[in-house]
Write a protein that holds these residues in place. Structure first.
Motif, PDB file in Angstrom:
ATOM      1  N   SER A 113       2.221  11.879 -42.650  1.00 44.81           N
ATOM      2  CA  SER A 113       3.250  11.770 -43.690  1.00 44.81           C
ATOM      3  C   SER A 113       4.596  12.330 -43.231  1.00 44.81           C
ATOM      4  O   SER A 113       5.660  11.781 -43.561  1.00 44.81           O
ATOM      5  CB  SER A 113       2.786  12.483 -44.964  1.00 44.81           C
ATOM      6  OG  SER A 113       2.532  13.861 -44.706  1.00 44.81           O
ATOM      7  N   GLN A 116       6.165   9.724 -41.006  1.00 44.46           N
ATOM      8  CA  GLN A 116       6.673   8.614 -41.814  1.00 44.46           C
ATOM      9  C   GLN A 116       7.964   8.999 -42.536  1.00 44.46           C
ATOM     10  O   GLN A 116       8.872   8.176 -42.687  1.00 44.46           O
ATOM     11  CB  GLN A 116       5.608   8.170 -42.809  1.00 44.46           C
ATOM     12  CG  GLN A 116       4.392   7.544 -42.141  1.00 44.46           C
ATOM     13  CD  GLN A 116       3.315   7.163 -43.126  1.00 44.46           C
ATOM     14  OE1 GLN A 116       3.594   6.752 -44.253  1.00 44.46           O
ATOM     15  NE2 GLN A 116       2.057   7.304 -42.720  1.00 44.46           N
ATOM     16  N   GLN A 117       8.050  10.264 -42.964  1.00 39.81           N
ATOM     17  CA  GLN A 117       9.285  10.748 -43.588  1.00 39.81           C
ATOM     18  C   GLN A 117      10.438  10.705 -42.593  1.00 39.81           C
ATOM     19  O   GLN A 117      11.567  10.332 -42.937  1.00 39.81           O
ATOM     20  CB  GLN A 117       9.081  12.171 -44.106  1.00 39.81           C
ATOM     21  CG  GLN A 117      10.325  12.830 -44.694  1.00 39.81           C
ATOM     22  CD  GLN A 117      10.737  12.254 -46.031  1.00 39.81           C
ATOM     23  OE1 GLN A 117      10.071  11.365 -46.567  1.00 39.81           O
ATOM     24  NE2 GLN A 117      11.845  12.748 -46.567  1.00 39.81           N
ATOM     25  N   TYR A 120      11.563   7.094 -42.119  1.00 40.06           N
ATOM     26  CA  TYR A 120      12.361   6.680 -43.280  1.00 40.06           C
ATOM     27  C   TYR A 120      13.757   7.297 -43.214  1.00 40.06           C
ATOM     28  O   TYR A 120      14.771   6.626 -43.463  1.00 40.06           O
ATOM     29  CB  TYR A 120      11.649   7.106 -44.566  1.00 40.06           C
ATOM     30  CG  TYR A 120      12.459   6.874 -45.814  1.00 40.06           C
ATOM     31  CD1 TYR A 120      12.613   5.591 -46.344  1.00 40.06           C
ATOM     32  CD2 TYR A 120      13.087   7.943 -46.467  1.00 40.06           C
ATOM     33  CE1 TYR A 120      13.365   5.378 -47.490  1.00 40.06           C
ATOM     34  CE2 TYR A 120      13.841   7.738 -47.612  1.00 40.06           C
ATOM     35  CZ  TYR A 120      13.982   6.453 -48.125  1.00 40.06           C
ATOM     36  OH  TYR A 120      14.730   6.239 -49.260  1.00 40.06           O
ATOM     37  N   MET A 121      13.826   8.565 -42.838  1.00 41.76           N
ATOM     38  CA  MET A 121      15.103   9.263 -42.761  1.00 41.76           C
ATOM     39  C   MET A 121      15.993   8.658 -41.677  1.00 41.76           C
ATOM     40  O   MET A 121      17.210   8.503 -41.857  1.00 41.76           O
ATOM     41  CB  MET A 121      14.850  10.746 -42.483  1.00 41.76           C
ATOM     42  CG  MET A 121      15.970  11.669 -42.904  1.00 41.76           C
ATOM     43  SD  MET A 121      15.495  13.413 -42.686  1.00 41.76           S
ATOM     44  CE  MET A 121      14.185  13.551 -43.894  1.00 41.76           C
ATOM     45  N   ARG A 123      15.968   5.587 -40.628  1.00 36.49           N
ATOM     46  CA  ARG A 123      16.469   4.308 -41.147  1.00 36.49           C
ATOM     47  C   ARG A 123      17.604   4.530 -42.135  1.00 36.49           C
ATOM     48  O   ARG A 123      18.660   3.870 -42.052  1.00 36.49           O
ATOM     49  CB  ARG A 123      15.338   3.536 -41.823  1.00 36.49           C
ATOM     50  CG  ARG A 123      15.780   2.214 -42.447  1.00 36.49           C
ATOM     51  CD  ARG A 123      14.661   1.561 -43.225  1.00 36.49           C
ATOM     52  NE  ARG A 123      15.109   0.320 -43.827  1.00 36.49           N
ATOM     53  CZ  ARG A 123      15.789   0.241 -44.966  1.00 36.49           C
ATOM     54  NH1 ARG A 123      16.105   1.340 -45.629  1.00 36.49           N
ATOM     55  NH2 ARG A 123      16.168  -0.936 -45.443  1.00 36.49           N
ATOM     56  N   GLN A 124      17.438   5.481 -43.060  1.00 38.71           N
ATOM     57  CA  GLN A 124      18.454   5.736 -44.073  1.00 38.71           C
ATOM     58  C   GLN A 124      19.740   6.280 -43.449  1.00 38.71           C
ATOM     59  O   GLN A 124      20.847   5.896 -43.856  1.00 38.71           O
ATOM     60  CB  GLN A 124      17.926   6.717 -45.119  1.00 38.71           C
ATOM     61  CG  GLN A 124      16.796   6.169 -45.975  1.00 38.71           C
ATOM     62  CD  GLN A 124      17.194   4.911 -46.728  1.00 38.71           C
ATOM     63  OE1 GLN A 124      16.851   3.802 -46.317  1.00 38.71           O
ATOM     64  NE2 GLN A 124      17.942   5.079 -47.807  1.00 38.71           N
ATOM     65  N   TRP A 138      17.987   3.450 -33.573  1.00 40.58           N
ATOM     66  CA  TRP A 138      16.851   4.166 -34.141  1.00 40.58           C
ATOM     67  C   TRP A 138      15.720   4.086 -33.119  1.00 40.58           C
ATOM     68  O   TRP A 138      15.272   2.998 -32.763  1.00 40.58           O
ATOM     69  CB  TRP A 138      16.506   3.502 -35.462  1.00 40.58           C
ATOM     70  CG  TRP A 138      15.205   3.873 -36.105  1.00 40.58           C
ATOM     71  CD1 TRP A 138      14.367   4.890 -35.787  1.00 40.58           C
ATOM     72  CD2 TRP A 138      14.597   3.194 -37.211  1.00 40.58           C
ATOM     73  NE1 TRP A 138      13.270   4.896 -36.618  1.00 40.58           N
ATOM     74  CE2 TRP A 138      13.388   3.868 -37.504  1.00 40.58           C
ATOM     75  CE3 TRP A 138      14.957   2.093 -37.977  1.00 40.58           C
ATOM     76  CZ2 TRP A 138      12.537   3.465 -38.529  1.00 40.58           C
ATOM     77  CZ3 TRP A 138      14.112   1.690 -39.004  1.00 40.58           C
ATOM     78  CH2 TRP A 138      12.912   2.375 -39.276  1.00 40.58           C
ATOM     79  N   VAL A 155       7.979  -1.393 -38.099  1.00 40.71           N
ATOM     80  CA  VAL A 155       9.037  -0.501 -37.596  1.00 40.71           C
ATOM     81  C   VAL A 155       9.552  -1.004 -36.253  1.00 40.71           C
ATOM     82  O   VAL A 155      10.749  -0.918 -35.952  1.00 40.71           O
ATOM     83  CB  VAL A 155       8.511   0.951 -37.474  1.00 40.71           C
ATOM     84  CG1 VAL A 155       9.537   1.837 -36.786  1.00 40.71           C
ATOM     85  CG2 VAL A 155       8.162   1.503 -38.847  1.00 40.71           C
TER      86      VAL A 155
END
Length: 229
Positions: A113, A116-117, A120-121, A123-124, A138, A155
């Motif tokens: 997890s 995965q965080q 996500y971070m 990408r953001q 990235w 991904v």
């Protein structure tokens, strides 16, 4: 027969102009050459000023430590000459990452997890840069041979995903004391130098501060770094 008036044209009256001596001509040519060289030099300096300023800002002034959220790495570490593999199992020289700003995460292929965080971070953060996002890649470096789950395979369509031997990777990206490499996000400049490390286990509040760091870095390098390799 009347006398011609002084104001009438005198077809045979010629004006004789003196010619410069060879030494005078040489001096004039030398002055013209010097003037031309100084003009070209001035034009070159004017054109180069933005590039020089951006290099000075990044390499000499650099973002001030008290303003950074991320930790500046000193001395910076150059990307090693290591053969990685992509998700298709093809060999890739890790040095091919040069030529672009990189936002890097590190983990095993299982990607828990926290991993995965981070994805996500990443990408953001990249998307939040707007029109400048194409100057930042990235990158996810995988440190084992565990296959990616079906949920994570997409991904690889938008990020650079490479498997790198962990021992070799440890010579380049190093975590803060008491932490593991997978707990950080790393910033690498277009020359391949690892130059910044964001705090371990960064939350979304920290991501907003990380974005400001990235924006400052991109602004400082705008004159010499272009999108794409």
């Amino acid at each position: 027969m009347s006398e011609p008036s002084p104001s009438q044209d005198q077809p045979l009256g010629l004006t004789v102009h003196s010619l410069p001596t060879p030494s005078e001509a040489g001096a004039q040519n030398a002055r013209s050459t010097r003037r031309g060289r100084w003009t070209m030099l001035a034009l070159a300096l004017i054109c180069a000023t933005p590039v020089i300023a951006s290099y000075f800002s990044y390499y000499v002034v650099r973002p001030e430590g008290r303003r950074n959220f991320g930790e500046l790495i000193d001395p910076q570490r150059l990307v090693p000459t290591v053969t990685a593999t992509n998700v298709a199992g093809q060999p890739v020289d890790l040095t091919t990452l040069k030529g672009q700003w990189l936002l890097v995460s590190v983990s095993g292929g299982a990607c828990d997890s926290a991993c995965q965080q981070h994805l996500y971070m990443q990408r953001q953060l990249r998307e939040s840069l707007g029109r400048e996002k194409d100057r930042l890649d990235w990158v996810w470096l995988v440190t084992d041979d565990v296959p990616l789950t079906p949920e994570l395979r997409p991904v690889a369509d938008v990020a650079t995903v490479l498997r790198v031997p962990p021992a070799e990777l440890a010579k380049w990206l190093v975590p803060a004391a008491g932490h593991q490499a997978s707990e950080h996000l790393y910033v690498v400049d277009p020359m391949g130098h690892w130059m910044m490390r964001f705090p371990a286990n960064m939350d979304m509040g920290g991501a907003a501060k990380a974005k400001r760091d990235l924006e400052r870095l991109l602004r400082a390098s705008v004159s010499w770094d272009n999108a794409g390799r």
